[in-house]
Design an enzyme around this catalytic site. Structure first.
Site, PDB file in Angstrom:
ATOM      1  N   HIS A 158      41.824  25.822  45.515  1.00 60.29           N
ATOM      2  CA  HIS A 158      43.130  26.181  46.070  1.00 60.29           C
ATOM      3  C   HIS A 158      42.952  26.491  47.557  1.00 60.29           C
ATOM      4  O   HIS A 158      42.179  27.367  47.930  1.00 60.29           O
ATOM      5  CB  HIS A 158      43.724  27.379  45.324  1.00 60.29           C
ATOM      6  CG  HIS A 158      44.178  27.022  43.953  1.00 60.29           C
ATOM      7  ND1 HIS A 158      44.003  27.840  42.865  1.00 60.29           N
ATOM      8  CD2 HIS A 158      44.800  25.900  43.481  1.00 60.29           C
ATOM      9  CE1 HIS A 158      44.499  27.259  41.790  1.00 60.29           C
ATOM     10  NE2 HIS A 158      44.989  26.072  42.129  1.00 60.29           N
ATOM     11  N   GLU A 215      38.352  35.604  39.935  1.00 61.62           N
ATOM     12  CA  GLU A 215      39.411  35.870  40.893  1.00 61.62           C
ATOM     13  C   GLU A 215      38.903  37.011  41.758  1.00 61.62           C
ATOM     14  O   GLU A 215      38.690  38.123  41.260  1.00 61.62           O
ATOM     15  CB  GLU A 215      40.717  36.277  40.178  1.00 61.62           C
ATOM     16  CG  GLU A 215      41.388  35.164  39.397  1.00 61.62           C
ATOM     17  CD  GLU A 215      42.135  34.185  40.292  1.00 61.62           C
ATOM     18  OE1 GLU A 215      42.161  34.371  41.514  1.00 61.62           O
ATOM     19  OE2 GLU A 215      42.690  33.223  39.744  1.00 61.62           O
ATOM     20  N   GLU A 228      42.749  29.967  49.417  1.00 60.40           N
ATOM     21  CA  GLU A 228      41.814  30.970  48.894  1.00 60.40           C
ATOM     22  C   GLU A 228      40.501  30.904  49.682  1.00 60.40           C
ATOM     23  O   GLU A 228      39.434  30.625  49.141  1.00 60.40           O
ATOM     24  CB  GLU A 228      41.649  30.764  47.390  1.00 60.40           C
ATOM     25  CG  GLU A 228      42.996  30.949  46.678  1.00 60.40           C
ATOM     26  CD  GLU A 228      43.039  30.526  45.224  1.00 60.40           C
ATOM     27  OE1 GLU A 228      44.161  30.383  44.692  1.00 60.40           O
ATOM     28  OE2 GLU A 228      41.984  30.353  44.607  1.00 60.40           O
TER      29      GLU A 228
HETATM   30  C1  LIG Z   1      42.286  29.843  36.976  1.00 55.41           C
HETATM   31  C2  LIG Z   1      43.624  30.342  36.470  1.00 55.41           C
HETATM   32  C3  LIG Z   1      43.460  31.030  35.134  1.00 55.41           C
HETATM   33  C4  LIG Z   1      44.259  31.290  37.466  1.00 55.41           C
HETATM   34  C5  LIG Z   1      44.504  30.700  38.847  1.00 55.41           C
HETATM   35  N1  LIG Z   1      45.093  31.717  39.661  1.00 55.41           N
HETATM   36  S1  LIG Z   1      45.242  31.448  41.249  1.00 55.41           S
HETATM   37  N2  LIG Z   1      43.818  31.516  41.907  1.00 55.41           N
HETATM   38  O1  LIG Z   1      45.746  30.123  41.431  1.00 55.41           O
HETATM   39  O2  LIG Z   1      46.055  32.479  41.825  1.00 55.41           O
HETATM   40  C6  LIG Z   1      45.427  29.480  38.723  1.00 55.41           C
HETATM   41  O3  LIG Z   1      46.642  29.700  38.545  1.00 55.41           O
HETATM   42  O4  LIG Z   1      44.933  28.342  38.804  1.00 55.41           O
HETATM   43 ZN   LIG Z   2      43.224  29.732  42.732  1.00 54.69          ZN
END
Ligand SMILES: CC(C)C[C@H](NS(N)(=O)=O)C(=O)O
Ligand SMILES: [Zn+2]
Ligand SMILES: [Ca+2]
Ligand SMILES: [Ca+2]
Length: 324
Positions: free
Chosen positions: A69, A276, A72
């Site tokens: 992402h 996370e 991030e």
């Molecule tokens: C990996 C999943 C379970 C969570 C993630 N959260 S994020 N990093 O996009 O906010 C996502 O929505 O992809």
């Molecule tokens: Zn993410």
């Protein structure tokens, strides 16, 4: 979001330079592998870390991947911290030395280089999550973490709407980035055996350690036996105890389909986790854009968890007192 871009975060050219510097400083321990190209034709790289790094040895392999992402950015610092620590401390720290001698560690620092560059390109952040494939709307891109082919498009775990931040793409594997990762992971199968035993997909934010499956609230389903679930839970919980994150099954956050860990576990049998990172989930003010100055604290915070994780790679079931 209007926040000014912090130049302290590592962008794509800086990431490549950092990888090259690590390899140059430790040529027998680290090598750079180009695993494919992004939509906008940037090289996607993996850093391999092991003794006798030029030889594919019969050692358990472990994968750390980051920045799927775009926004991030702290995850890129985490990946480069690990690559730096595992090479610079070799021969000094006995724990690291023995892990690097007995494992082959792969680190992919930037899975979404196009999106990351776009997010860092202006005076202020763009709030970009997805890749940079045009989709006909002003919210460009496909969510690479909804584009993998395990239960793709299932269960309300992704969006069919192109403007959505969780847009799943036109089909599974419609993004070059997911396809590059899939093909590279499949290339780690030797004699029908997947050499990669464990993987962590590093995200922000929320301070969580999560494991499959994301597509369902159920824990034990076809493709996840009780022992396999208990092993994920034991390793995930140990990491969370070390870094102070909260452990749980991915769907406990919300249902996700087509994400990396469901495919890596469900299709390839790789014990897979999501981290996370900082900040905590309710810290929406800091959110995706903490100052880059938090990176030293928030990367070293995960040092012990990463080393514990590496320790199980020869036999993950040992974490529940069983053999493979
Ligand atoms: C990996 C999943 C379970 C969570 C993630 N959260 S994020 N990093 O996009 O906010 C996502 O929505 O992809
Ligand atoms: Zn993410
Ligand atoms: Ca080796
Ligand atoms: Ca190997």
């Amino acid at each position: 979001t209007g926040q000014p871009v912090d130049p302290g975060y590592t962008d794509y050219p800086e990431m490549i330079a950092a990888a090259d510097a690590i390899v140059a400083a430790h040529p027998t321990l680290a090598s750079k592998v180009i695993i494919g190209q992004s939509f906008l034709a940037k090289n996607m790289i993996a850093i391999k870390i092991s003794d006798n790094v030029a030889t594919d040895e019969n050692e358990p392999e472990v994968l750390f991947m980051a920045n799927i992402h775009a926004r991030e950015h702290l995850t890129v610092e985490m990946a480069l911290y690990l690559a730096t620590e595992l090479t610079s401390q070799y021969g000094t720290d006995s724990r690291i030395t023995s892990l690097v001698d007995s494992r082959e560690i792969w680190i992919i620092p930037m899975l979404n280089p196009d999106g990351a560059q776009y997010d860092l390109s202006g005076p202020t952040y763009k709030d970009q999550r997805k890749n940079m494939q045009p989709n006909g709307t002003s919210k460009i891109g496909t969510d690479i973490n909804r584009n993998f082919g395990y239960k793709w498009g299932c269960c309300g775990g992704s969006s069919p709407f192109k403007s959505s931040d969780t847009y799943r793409g036109t089909a599974a594997w419609s993004t070059p980035e997911a396809t590059v990762v899939r093909d590279w992971i499949l290339s780690r199968r030797v004699g029908g055996q997947q050499q990669i035993k464990e993987a962590i997909d590093i995200h922000t934010y929320g301070e969580l350690v999560m494991w499959p499956f994301g597509y369902t609230f159920s824990s034990i389903v076809p493709g996840m036996t009780q022992d396999q679930y208990d092993t994920h839970k034991a390793i995930g919980t140990e990491m969370a105890q070390s870094n102070g994150y909260w452990p749980g099954q991915g769907s406990g956050l919300y249902i996700t389909s087509g994400d990396t860990v469901d495919w890596m576990w469900g299709d390839q049998g790789i014990f897979s986790f999501t981290w996370e990172m900082y900040p905590k989930s309710f810290d929406i003010v800091t959110g995706f854009y903490p100052p880059a100055s938090v990176a030293p604290a928030e990367t070293t915070r995960n040092r012990d968890a990463a080393l514990r994780f590496l320790g199980w790679a020869d036999c993950p079931f040992r974490s529940i007192g069983k053999e493979n």
